[in-house]
Design a protein around this motif. Structure first.
Motif, PDB file in Angstrom:
ATOM      1  N   LYS A  97      24.181  11.031  50.852  1.00 57.59           N
ATOM      2  CA  LYS A  97      23.522  12.348  50.730  1.00 57.59           C
ATOM      3  C   LYS A  97      24.154  13.192  49.610  1.00 57.59           C
ATOM      4  CE  LYS A  97      20.415  12.596  54.117  1.00 57.59           C
ATOM      5  NZ  LYS A  97      20.546  11.374  54.746  1.00 57.59           N
ATOM      6  N   CYS A  98      25.519  13.225  49.566  1.00 59.28           N
ATOM      7  CA  CYS A  98      26.145  14.157  48.600  1.00 59.28           C
ATOM      8  C   CYS A  98      27.124  13.468  47.648  1.00 59.28           C
ATOM      9  CB  CYS A  98      26.851  15.291  49.345  1.00 59.28           C
ATOM     10  SG  CYS A  98      28.375  14.797  50.156  1.00 59.28           S
ATOM     11  N   ASN A  99      27.196  12.138  47.731  1.00 57.64           N
ATOM     12  CA  ASN A  99      28.039  11.334  46.819  1.00 57.64           C
ATOM     13  C   ASN A  99      29.553  11.510  46.996  1.00 57.64           C
ATOM     14  OD1 ASN A  99      25.696  10.378  45.695  1.00 57.64           O
ATOM     15  ND2 ASN A  99      25.661  11.963  44.092  1.00 57.64           N
ATOM     16  N   THR A 100      29.974  12.206  48.057  1.00 58.87           N
ATOM     17  CA  THR A 100      31.420  12.309  48.305  1.00 58.87           C
ATOM     18  C   THR A 100      31.969  10.922  48.647  1.00 58.87           C
ATOM     19  OG1 THR A 100      31.254  14.578  49.043  1.00 58.87           O
ATOM     20  CG2 THR A 100      33.163  13.348  49.822  1.00 58.87           C
ATOM     21  N   ARG A 101      33.138  10.617  48.048  1.00 58.38           N
ATOM     22  CA  ARG A 101      33.723   9.294  48.298  1.00 58.38           C
ATOM     23  C   ARG A 101      34.810   9.394  49.367  1.00 58.38           C
ATOM     24  NH1 ARG A 101      33.534   9.786  42.635  1.00 58.38           N
ATOM     25  NH2 ARG A 101      31.701   8.700  41.865  1.00 58.38           N
ATOM     26  N   ILE A 102      34.912   8.363  50.169  1.00 57.76           N
ATOM     27  CA  ILE A 102      35.986   8.343  51.168  1.00 57.76           C
ATOM     28  C   ILE A 102      36.822   7.075  51.009  1.00 57.76           C
ATOM     29  CG2 ILE A 102      34.847   9.749  52.922  1.00 57.76           C
ATOM     30  CD1 ILE A 102      34.162   7.088  54.393  1.00 57.76           C
ATOM     31  N   ARG A 103      38.105   7.204  51.380  1.00 58.14           N
ATOM     32  CA  ARG A 103      38.960   6.017  51.402  1.00 58.14           C
ATOM     33  C   ARG A 103      38.873   5.457  52.813  1.00 58.14           C
ATOM     34  NH1 ARG A 103      45.283   5.461  49.785  1.00 58.14           N
ATOM     35  NH2 ARG A 103      45.522   3.582  51.035  1.00 58.14           N
ATOM     36  N   VAL A 104      38.195   4.332  52.947  1.00 54.68           N
ATOM     37  CA  VAL A 104      37.784   3.841  54.256  1.00 54.68           C
ATOM     38  C   VAL A 104      38.970   3.527  55.174  1.00 54.68           C
ATOM     39  CG1 VAL A 104      36.598   1.909  55.381  1.00 54.68           C
ATOM     40  CG2 VAL A 104      35.551   3.066  53.421  1.00 54.68           C
ATOM     41  N   ASP A 105      40.033   2.911  54.622  1.00 55.92           N
ATOM     42  CA  ASP A 105      41.164   2.554  55.502  1.00 55.92           C
ATOM     43  C   ASP A 105      41.798   3.797  56.115  1.00 55.92           C
ATOM     44  OD1 ASP A 105      42.027   3.214  52.900  1.00 55.92           O
ATOM     45  OD2 ASP A 105      43.924   2.150  53.158  1.00 55.92           O
ATOM     46  N   LYS A 106      41.863   4.899  55.330  1.00 51.82           N
ATOM     47  CA  LYS A 106      42.491   6.125  55.854  1.00 51.82           C
ATOM     48  C   LYS A 106      41.582   6.796  56.891  1.00 51.82           C
ATOM     49  CE  LYS A 106      46.310   5.940  53.584  1.00 51.82           C
ATOM     50  NZ  LYS A 106      47.549   5.662  54.283  1.00 51.82           N
ATOM     51  N   VAL A 107      40.264   6.740  56.666  1.00 46.85           N
ATOM     52  CA  VAL A 107      39.330   7.351  57.619  1.00 46.85           C
ATOM     53  C   VAL A 107      39.363   6.562  58.938  1.00 46.85           C
ATOM     54  CG1 VAL A 107      36.885   7.774  58.038  1.00 46.85           C
ATOM     55  CG2 VAL A 107      37.858   8.330  55.832  1.00 46.85           C
ATOM     56  N   GLU A 109      41.921   4.770  59.953  1.00 47.96           N
ATOM     57  CA  GLU A 109      43.252   5.011  60.531  1.00 47.96           C
ATOM     58  C   GLU A 109      43.241   6.285  61.380  1.00 47.96           C
ATOM     59  OE1 GLU A 109      46.553   4.189  57.666  1.00 47.96           O
ATOM     60  OE2 GLU A 109      47.249   6.163  58.348  1.00 47.96           O
ATOM     61  N   ALA A 110      42.525   7.295  60.913  1.00 47.32           N
ATOM     62  CA  ALA A 110      42.439   8.566  61.669  1.00 47.32           C
ATOM     63  C   ALA A 110      41.735   8.370  63.010  1.00 47.32           C
ATOM     64  CB  ALA A 110      41.716   9.611  60.835  1.00 47.32           C
ATOM     65  N   LEU A 111      40.955   7.288  63.105  1.00 45.83           N
ATOM     66  CA  LEU A 111      40.287   6.984  64.392  1.00 45.83           C
ATOM     67  C   LEU A 111      41.125   6.028  65.237  1.00 45.83           C
ATOM     68  CD1 LEU A 111      36.638   6.257  63.119  1.00 45.83           C
ATOM     69  CD2 LEU A 111      37.454   8.344  64.213  1.00 45.83           C
ATOM     70  N   GLY A 112      42.304   5.687  64.712  1.00 47.16           N
ATOM     71  CA  GLY A 112      43.182   4.759  65.444  1.00 47.16           C
ATOM     72  C   GLY A 112      42.827   3.297  65.191  1.00 47.16           C
ATOM     73  N   PHE A 128      33.928  -1.381  59.402  1.00 48.79           N
ATOM     74  CA  PHE A 128      33.378  -0.054  59.080  1.00 48.79           C
ATOM     75  C   PHE A 128      32.050   0.150  59.817  1.00 48.79           C
ATOM     76  CE2 PHE A 128      31.209   2.919  55.993  1.00 48.79           C
ATOM     77  CZ  PHE A 128      32.041   4.000  56.232  1.00 48.79           C
ATOM     78  N   ASP A 129      31.210  -0.900  59.823  1.00 52.00           N
ATOM     79  CA  ASP A 129      29.896  -0.793  60.500  1.00 52.00           C
ATOM     80  C   ASP A 129      30.070  -0.469  61.986  1.00 52.00           C
ATOM     81  OD1 ASP A 129      28.587  -1.189  58.183  1.00 52.00           O
ATOM     82  OD2 ASP A 129      28.191  -3.329  58.491  1.00 52.00           O
ATOM     83  N   ALA A 130      31.127  -1.049  62.580  1.00 53.90           N
ATOM     84  CA  ALA A 130      31.348  -0.827  64.020  1.00 53.90           C
ATOM     85  C   ALA A 130      31.706   0.634  64.315  1.00 53.90           C
ATOM     86  CB  ALA A 130      32.467  -1.752  64.503  1.00 53.90           C
ATOM     87  N   HIS A 131      32.163   1.362  63.291  1.00 53.34           N
ATOM     88  CA  HIS A 131      32.587   2.758  63.521  1.00 53.34           C
ATOM     89  C   HIS A 131      31.779   3.779  62.732  1.00 53.34           C
ATOM     90  CE1 HIS A 131      36.075   1.604  65.908  1.00 53.34           C
ATOM     91  NE2 HIS A 131      36.155   0.570  65.103  1.00 53.34           N
ATOM     92  N   ARG A 132      30.765   3.334  62.030  1.00 49.97           N
ATOM     93  CA  ARG A 132      29.962   4.238  61.184  1.00 49.97           C
ATOM     94  C   ARG A 132      29.530   5.511  61.911  1.00 49.97           C
ATOM     95  NH1 ARG A 132      27.297   3.084  56.512  1.00 49.97           N
ATOM     96  NH2 ARG A 132      27.827   1.069  55.642  1.00 49.97           N
TER      97      ARG A 132
END
Ligand code: ATP
Length: 473
Positions: A97-107, A109-112, A128-132
């Motif tokens: 939607k807004c082109n913001t990039r995320i670092r997937v491993d860190k995101v 990690e924040a979910l444990g 990643f799909d399992a937690h989208r």
């Protein structure tokens, strides 16, 4: 004065750092430039002191470690051999939607959820799909991210590339230690060092971080302090334990509070590593990496032997055999330590009914060691005497500040906020209004906000002693 508090938020520290000239956002008047910061007049002094302490611990106090200053640019072949051109990447996804990039491993990690660096593209996408559904874009709130792909962090340049298509890039170094590995043989051949020995280096590194964040914690341009120690294979783990202990103690000697530090062992070691621990600091968002101490086996020198075709092994006099030294390293970032120091030193108390902020830096670390001022700036005789005291003190300690702006209370508060341990005031008694107090000054202590009176020469001895105790030079 009431109980002292020490729990600043990230916003409090960012604001103090800008307001008082420690750290400015890069390109501020142009709206900023993500992932880069500029160090102001006080920041540059604090940074210098932190680096001086590291150099003292890692070079001057050791007979077995020497220094190096290698170039930021190196042969691109070095980054091929070290594996960085292929493997130095982080998993990235983009908000559709807004082109913001995320670092997937860190995101994750924040979910444990742990996303191992060794995962293939398919494996990390499955995870990643399992937690989208649980992951919302921080900028627009949408739950609509692209597929994950690995993004290489090396920063490319066209230095020495005249193709005009960027097809033969060179790189700004992604870490300082590669400059150490490729010079290890030069150092061994040109100095009296013998295995085991270490090479220490402080210098800039550059990474195309996907989402720079948390002030100086994750930036795209930063400075590293790294020491690589070369040992016989059989001694690697014993030396490693010694280095871990040494680094821990060095951080305590700097003045960091032990309760804010802890060790964390890596769960997922890269295939060549023997062991890896990080020293973490208790930042406002929780414990996070300050520096790493790693046992790297013979990986680095083996890779560069293969990449360069030059033998990097040594001859063992005792066994008459050749061996490739194993490497243990200590690797930390100046910016992270700088920020930890600000959080650690920050204090608030109540003084005269107001909240007072001060930075409780040990004198050796404080950017300004003492402030000198005349009680009133419109009395030439006070100003003249104060200038005399200022000049005398500055002969012994260069980091002395002159401040005659505003009333004396305001000056003290300003100095408290930048962590100046001593404020010296010249008043009419200094000039002899009360004869027995002639040539005495008031010394106001930052931590207690109390004042004492002492002769000028005693004050100079007292301050120089406090500054030189645990001095870093
Ligand atoms: P992280 O896992 O946080 O990305 P890392 O394990 O990749 O860090 P190293 O490559 O081991 O970090 O780098 C050594 C040190 O350099 C780190 O402990 C940190 O202090 C500092 N450092 C690394 N990346 C950055 C960065 N982007 N900004 C500021 N400091 C950094």
């Amino acid at each position: 004065m009431s109980d002292t508090r020490n729990e600043p938020s990230l916003e409090t520290i960012i604001s103090l750092a800008k307001r008082r000239g420690f750290v400015f956002p890069s390109s501020d008047i142009y709206g900023g430039f993500a992932g880069v910061y500029d160090f102001g007049p006080l920041g540059v002094e604090l940074e210098k002191n932190l680096k001086a302490q590291w150099w003292k611990k890692m070079v001057y106090e050791r007979d077995d470690i020497v220094g190096l200053d290698s170039g930021i640019f190196m042969s691109p072949n070095i980054w091929e051999a070290s594996g960085h051109t292929k493997g130095f990447s982080d998993p990235m996804a983009e908000c559709r939607k807004c082109n913001t990039r995320i670092r997937v491993d860190k995101v994750l990690e924040a979910l444990g959820v742990t996303a191992d660096e060794k995962m293939s593209d398919d494996e990390i996408n499955t995870l990643f799909d399992a937690h989208r559904k649980e992951i919302a874009c921080q900028a627009c709130g949408a739950h609509d991210f692209s597929r994950v792909h690995k993004f290489n962090l090396l920063v490319k340049s066209n230095l020495g590339d005249f193709t005009e298509q960027g097809s033969a890039p060179s790189y700004l170094r992604g870490e300082t230690c590669q400059g150490i590995y490729v010079n290890y043989k030069n150092v061994l051949d040109s100095t009296p060092v013998k295995i085991p020995f270490g090479i220490a280096q402080i210098g800039k590194a550059f990474r195309n971080e996907i989402s720079p964040r948390q002030f100086l914690f994750r930036t795209r341009e930063f400075e590293q302090m790294e020491m690589q120690y070369f040992t016989k294979p059989e001694n690697e783990m014993a030396e490693y334990e010694k280095l871990r202990e040494y680094r821990w103690q060095s951080l305590l000697d700097l003045g960091l509070q032990e309760k804010n530090l802890r060790w964390k062992q890596h769960n997922n070691l890269v295939f060549y590593a023997k062991d890896a621990w990080d020293i973490e600091y208790n930042f406002p968002w929780g414990f996070d990496e300050l520096e790493g101490v790693h046992a790297r086996g013979d990986y680095d020198l083996t890779q560069h032997t293969q990449g360069s075709g030059k033998p990097l092994d040594c001859f063992d006099q005792e066994t008459a055999e050749r061996f490739i030294p194993h490497v243990i390293e200590s690797s930390g970032g100046v910016g992270r330590l700088f920020m930890a120091m600000l959080f650690d030193a920050y204090r608030e108390d109540t003084l005269g009914g107001d909240t007072r902020v001060f930075l409780a830096f040990p004198p050796a670390l404080a950017p300004v060691k003492a402030m000198v001022s005349p009680l009133l700036k419109n009395k030439p005789e006070l100003v003249e005497k104060a200038r005399e005291v200022y000049t005398a003190l500055k002969k012994d300690i260069p980091q002395v500040m002159w401040d005659d702006n505003g009333n004396i209370g305001k000056r003290y508060r300003r100095q408290d906020e930048i962590g100046t341990p001593f404020c010296i005031t010249i008043d009419f008694d200094t000039l002899g209004e009360t004869p027995e107090l002639k040539d005495t000054v008031t010394i106001r202590s930052r931590d207690t906000a109390t004042q004492t009176r002492a002769p000028i020469d005693e004050m100079i001895v007292m301050i120089t002693t406090a500054v030189h105790m645990n001095s870093f030079s």
